[in-house]
Design an enzyme around this catalytic site. Structure first.
Site, PDB file in Angstrom:
ATOM      1  CE  LYS A   1       0.187   7.063   2.048  1.00 17.78           C
ATOM      2  NZ  LYS A   1       0.446   6.659   3.423  1.00 17.78           N
TER       3      LYS A   1
ATOM      4  CB  SER B   1      -2.580   2.163   2.210  1.00 13.13           C
ATOM      5  OG  SER B   1      -1.525   1.309   2.594  1.00 13.13           O
ATOM      6  N   GLY B   2       0.275   3.291   1.116  1.00 11.76           N
ATOM      7  CA  GLY B   2       1.375   2.825   0.297  1.00 11.76           C
ATOM      8  C   GLY B   2       1.463   1.318   0.285  1.00 11.76           C
TER       9      GLY B   2
ATOM     10  CD  GLU C   1       4.875  -0.139   8.121  1.00 14.56           C
ATOM     11  OE1 GLU C   1       4.615  -0.238   6.902  1.00 14.56           O
ATOM     12  OE2 GLU C   1       4.696   0.901   8.773  1.00 14.56           O
TER      13      GLU C   1
ATOM     14  NE  ARG D   1       9.634  -1.631   1.059  1.00 17.64           N
ATOM     15  CZ  ARG D   1       8.661  -0.908   1.610  1.00 17.64           C
ATOM     16  NH1 ARG D   1       8.117  -1.313   2.751  1.00 17.64           N
ATOM     17  NH2 ARG D   1       8.228   0.180   1.037  1.00 17.64           N
TER      18      ARG D   1
ATOM     19  CG  ASP E   1       0.914  -0.913   6.143  1.00 18.39           C
ATOM     20  OD1 ASP E   1      -0.005  -1.697   6.449  1.00 18.39           O
ATOM     21  OD2 ASP E   1       1.501  -0.956   5.051  1.00 18.39           O
TER      22      ASP E   1
ATOM     23  CG  ASP F   1       3.431   5.383  10.523  1.00 18.33           C
ATOM     24  OD1 ASP F   1       4.443   4.687  10.701  1.00 18.33           O
ATOM     25  OD2 ASP F   1       2.675   5.219   9.554  1.00 18.33           O
TER      26      ASP F   1
ATOM     27  CG  ASP G   1      -0.286   5.331   6.787  1.00 18.08           C
ATOM     28  OD1 ASP G   1      -0.115   4.803   5.673  1.00 18.08           O
ATOM     29  OD2 ASP G   1       0.370   5.014   7.799  1.00 18.08           O
TER      30      ASP G   1
ATOM     31  CG  ASN H   1       4.624   7.022   3.097  1.00 17.93           C
ATOM     32  OD1 ASN H   1       4.850   6.976   4.306  1.00 17.93           O
ATOM     33  ND2 ASN H   1       3.855   6.143   2.502  1.00 17.93           N
TER      34      ASN H   1
END
Length: 309
Positions: A232, A187-188, A108, A144, A101, A255, A99, A258
């Site tokens: 992922k 990554s998201g 983030e 967002r 962030d 972390d 991941d 997701n």
């Protein structure tokens, strides 16, 4: 992944990891864990340093990793140490899926983008709930990004100036690269940030979301399909297949909620400074060590590290 049943008859190893900046692991800690393992029924061999006063292995036999891990954590529960127990065979992995962030980077990045339009606190609250698993990740991401409609592309790029790599990130990836490990940043977050971060660290592959930009500004939309927990996990499986290895030969680290499916699928799934629900579900966790702990968990010694800032 079909989880392999734990065995007590094969050679196992219990690893103790301290913050390498404090080097707070001492012989008394090792002895406390040795006694705890013996009390739980293990036959324990002598310890070996991976990095003096920063990380050590205690090989043992006779009890399962889950029993050993519980016993070791009880033995040093008041100490700032990370503890992991696992089979010694197959400990070094062929693939890493990480991941970005709050894992490879300290914060983030979407929240940082929002600072340019005065929405950081509002968006950070949504991010926090999504990472704790309280909100659907994909819906929260669309919400967002929609709030950032009109943000200049230059402001997105300027976010890079505030991105800070987590301690040990570059050393961990450079060392794994040296040893032939395929490293993917999944990554998201967004390619605008993930691509440069991957280059800084030396990742082989990047999978991330793409912001839609028109006339030099964000439209408020994100390209579909969104990279969430399913993507992922799919990336982990794809990379394992490409390397011709089982998922047990994959390491993953993250972390947030997701990240949990890929943490549970990997042979070494590490919750890094993770949200409580994620840490509780993952088999391995790093709370005190930095990202070089990912190397110690795989049995790398400090003299095998490729030192980078």
């Amino acid at each position: 992944m079909t989880e392999t049943p734990e065995r007590a008859d094969e050679r196992q190893v219990c690893t103790l990891i301290a913050d390498p900046a404090s080097r707070d692991l001492d012989l008394a800690d090792i002895q406390a864990v040795r006694e705890g393992l013996r009390a739980a029924g293990a036959d324990v061999a002598g310890h070996r340093w991976l990095a003096e006063h920063a990380a050590a292995d205690l090989p043992y036999r006779g009890i399962t990793p889950s029993t050993a891990g519980e016993a070791a954590r009880r033995a040093v529960r008041e100490r700032p140490l990370d503890v992991a127990a696992q089979p010694e065979t197959g400990r070094r992995k062929a693939v890493l899926v990480a991941d970005m962030d709050s894992t490879i980077v300290t914060g983030e990045t979407l929240d940082e983008m929002a600072e340019a339009v005065g929405l950081k606190d509002r968006i950070a609250q949504i991010t926090r709930r999504a990472m704790h698993g309280e909100l659907n990740f994909e819906a929260a991401l669309r919400e967002r990004v929609g709030m950032l409609a009109g943000l200049k592309e230059a402001d997105v790029k300027a976010t890079l100036d505030r991105v800070e790599l987590s301690k040990g990130a570059r050393t961990a990836i450079a060392t794994l690269n040296r040893h032939g490990v395929t490293c993917a940043l999944v990554s998201g977050g967004f390619t605008a940030i993930a691509d440069p971060v991957a280059e800084w660290c030396g990742f082989d592959r990047v999978v991330a979301n793409r912001l839609i930009i028109e006339n030099g500004a964000l439209t408020g939309a994100v390209a579909e399909p969104i990279v969430g927990k399913e993507a992922k996990l799919a990336t982990l499986r794809d990379l394992a297949g490409a390397r011709g290895v089982h998922e047990s030969a994959v390491a993953s680290i993250g972390d947030g909620a997701n990240d949990l499916p890929m943490l549970l699928a990997a042979g070494l799934g590490v919750a890094y400074r993770a949200k409580p629900s994620v840490k509780a579900a993952a088999r391995f966790a790093l709370e005190h060590g930095d990202l070089t702990g990912l190397l110690y968990l795989q049995g790398y010694r400090a003299d095998e590290f490729v030192a980078r800032g």
